[in-house]
Design a protein around this motif. Structure first.
Motif, short mmCIF file in Angstrom:
data_model
loop_
_atom_site.label_atom_id
_atom_site.label_comp_id
_atom_site.label_asym_id
_atom_site.label_seq_id
_atom_site.Cartn_x
_atom_site.Cartn_y
_atom_site.Cartn_z
N ILE A 265 0.84 -1.20 0.00
CA ILE A 265 0.00 0.00 0.00
C ILE A 265 0.87 1.25 0.00
N LEU B 151 -30.81 2.10 -4.28
CA LEU B 151 -31.03 0.88 -5.08
C LEU B 151 -32.52 0.57 -5.19
N LEU B 152 -33.28 0.75 -4.09
CA LEU B 152 -34.71 0.46 -4.14
C LEU B 152 -35.42 1.42 -5.10
N LEU C 62 -34.56 2.33 -7.88
CA LEU C 62 -34.45 1.91 -9.27
C LEU C 62 -35.64 1.07 -9.71
N TYR C 63 -36.37 0.49 -8.75
CA TYR C 63 -37.51 -0.36 -9.12
C TYR C 63 -38.84 0.22 -8.66
N ASP D 111 -42.96 -6.68 -6.33
CA ASP D 111 -41.93 -7.15 -7.25
C ASP D 111 -40.57 -7.22 -6.56
N LEU D 112 -40.29 -6.18 -5.76
CA LEU D 112 -39.01 -6.18 -5.04
C LEU D 112 -38.93 -7.37 -4.11
N VAL E 195 -39.76 -10.85 -7.12
CA VAL E 195 -39.29 -11.00 -8.50
C VAL E 195 -37.84 -10.55 -8.66
N VAL E 196 -37.52 -9.38 -8.12
CA VAL E 196 -36.19 -8.80 -8.34
C VAL E 196 -35.13 -9.60 -7.58
N SER E 197 -34.02 -9.89 -8.24
CA SER E 197 -32.92 -10.59 -7.57
C SER E 197 -32.43 -9.76 -6.39
N ALA E 198 -32.36 -10.38 -5.22
CA ALA E 198 -31.87 -9.72 -4.01
C ALA E 198 -32.74 -8.55 -3.57
N PHE F 69 -33.85 -8.81 0.01
CA PHE F 69 -32.72 -8.56 0.92
C PHE F 69 -32.54 -7.06 1.11
N LEU F 70 -32.52 -6.31 0.01
CA LEU F 70 -32.29 -4.87 0.11
C LEU F 70 -33.46 -4.19 0.81
N SER G 94 -26.84 -8.66 -10.57
CA SER G 94 -28.08 -9.45 -10.61
C SER G 94 -29.27 -8.60 -10.14
N TYR G 95 -29.01 -7.66 -9.21
CA TYR G 95 -30.12 -6.79 -8.78
C TYR G 95 -30.51 -5.83 -9.89
N ASN H 191 -35.72 -9.03 -13.73
CA ASN H 191 -36.13 -10.40 -14.04
C ASN H 191 -37.43 -10.44 -14.80
#
Lengths: 242, 156
Positions: free
Chosen positions: A3, A74-75, A77-78, A92-93, A96-99, A102-103, B36-37, B41
């Motif tokens: 470093i 991130l949420l 975005l959908y 959908d979150l 359907v949506v990947s992860a 979780f988010l 993936s997010y 889908n």
């Protein structure tokens, strides 16, 4: 490559200006010349870094806030803040949506945790007497941040647009209307109408995603800066210069 | 080991490598997670298959534009065919000019024949022919996502 080698590269030095080195001047410049770090002081009392002094509650509150910003963006975005699409997007979150689930859960639990931590932080400061002179005004900023935290929770509550959200905001906005004289007007402006509807959803969305987070960032910056200006973290009633 | 001295690694170096290594693993994980997010889908986009209605609605020798679907349904002397109405230049919606018997693009002036062939640039290619077939109910269906070779007519 270590470093240290990386720090001596021209690119690193052009980004972080000062460059590295083990002198006290270099160390203080690393803090002073960084737009984010300069809010903090160059030196800290050793005692102020101990767990028992703060239980790190302020830092942890800020940590949950950062998690909420990242997961919230991130949420977004959908999520469409419209009726009835908002509910479908939330489902959908979840399914359907990947992860997505979780988010969403991370956002939800971090929000609960942040309220808890902010209260704990406030109690810790209160019972240790850390709010006293010269830190009175930073206590006031802290109260503003507590209110912003609660308002962020409240505005976020409506966004899933389910029954829980709808009735919680109906009840909450009716409580608002109990303000003498101006109550009905405040409720009307807050909801953008006479009932919780599409306008209210959009207003709460803008408050939740833009206005309140910006206000929180602003006051957090002042809050951190005031710690330095008021002589660092409160370490006890014998604030000596150890 | 003979070269024990050279193999000496300090505690600090081990921890730095562990730290950098686990940060790298976390970054890689976050990248996979993020990708993936971010890729949806399920999409709520219109179906590529457009219903053009009964063939009887199209007199022989007619060129009919469906503005919503972005297609032409043509009943030529040899049968039915469908053209994409999307200009192959930069994606503008072209228009059928009945007086001059050509398909023209308002954006940059490309011109096409009623067979979809390119008459004038800047479009690089003619308009693609789209798959057309009759549904069980006897209606014309056009698949906007499937391009077929030119001069494949549907005879009813």
């Amino acid at each position: 490559m270590t470093i240290q080698d990386l720090r001596d590269t021209r690119v690193w030095r052009s980004v972080f200006r000062g460059g590295s080195g083990a002198t006290n001047l270099r160390r203080s410049m690393a803090i002073q010349q960084n737009v984010f770090l300069h809010l903090a002081s160059v030196k800290a009392r050793k005692r102020a870094l101990e767990f028992s002094v703060t239980w790190y509650l302020g830092t942890l509150s800020f940590g949950t806030f950062l998690i909420l910003v990242v997961t919230g963006i991130l949420l977004m975005l959908y999520y469409h803040p419209s009726v009835p699409q908002a509910y479908a997007d939330m489902k959908d979150l979840q399914f359907v949506v990947s992860a997505g689930v979780f988010l969403r859960n991370l956002h939800r639990w971090s929000a609960h945790t942040m309220v808890l931590l902010v209260f704990a932080h406030m109690f810790k400061v209160f019972y240790r007497g850390a709010y006293r002179k010269p830190r009175e005004f930073n206590w006031v900023i802290g109260v503003i941040l507590l209110i912003l935290t609660l308002l962020l929770s409240y505005t976020g509550y409506l966004l899933p647009w389910d029954q829980l959200a709808f009735w919680a905001i109906t009840v909450g906005s009716n409580i608002m209307s109990a303000v003498p004289v101006l109550g009905q007007k405040i409720r009307f402006l807050m909801l953008g109408g006479h009932s919780v509807n599409a306008n209210a959803l959009l207003r709460f969305y803008v408050l939740h995603c833009v206005i309140l987070p910006l206000a929180a960032f602003l006051f957090i910056a002042v809050h951190f800066w005031r710690i330095r200006k008021d002589g660092g973290l409160y370490t006890g009633h014998k604030e000596s210069h150890e | 080991m003979a070269d024990d001295d050279k193999m000496q690694v300090s505690r600090r170096e081990v921890f730095i490598k562990l730290g950098v290594g686990s940060a790298a693993v976390a970054c890689a994980g976050a990248a996979v997670f993020g990708y993936s997010y971010l890729s949806p889908n399920v999409l709520y986009e219109p179906s590529p298959i457009a219903n053009a209605g009964k063939p009887e609605n199209y007199p022989r020798g007619s060129v009919t534009q469906d503005l919503q679907a972005g297609i032409y349904v043509v009943h030529g002397p040899e049968g039915f065919y469908a053209l994409s109405a999307i200009c192959t230049h930069l994606g503008c919606l072209t228009v059928w000019n009945a007086d001059r018997g050509i398909i023209a693009c308002p954006c940059h002036g490309s011109k096409f024949s009623e067979l979809g062939a390119k008459l004038e640039g800047p479009a690089p290619r003619g308009l693609p022919w789209l798959k057309v077939w009759l549904s069980d109910e006897g209606e014309l269906l056009v698949d906007r996502a499937t391009v077929i070779p030119q001069r494949q007519y549907l005879r009813t």
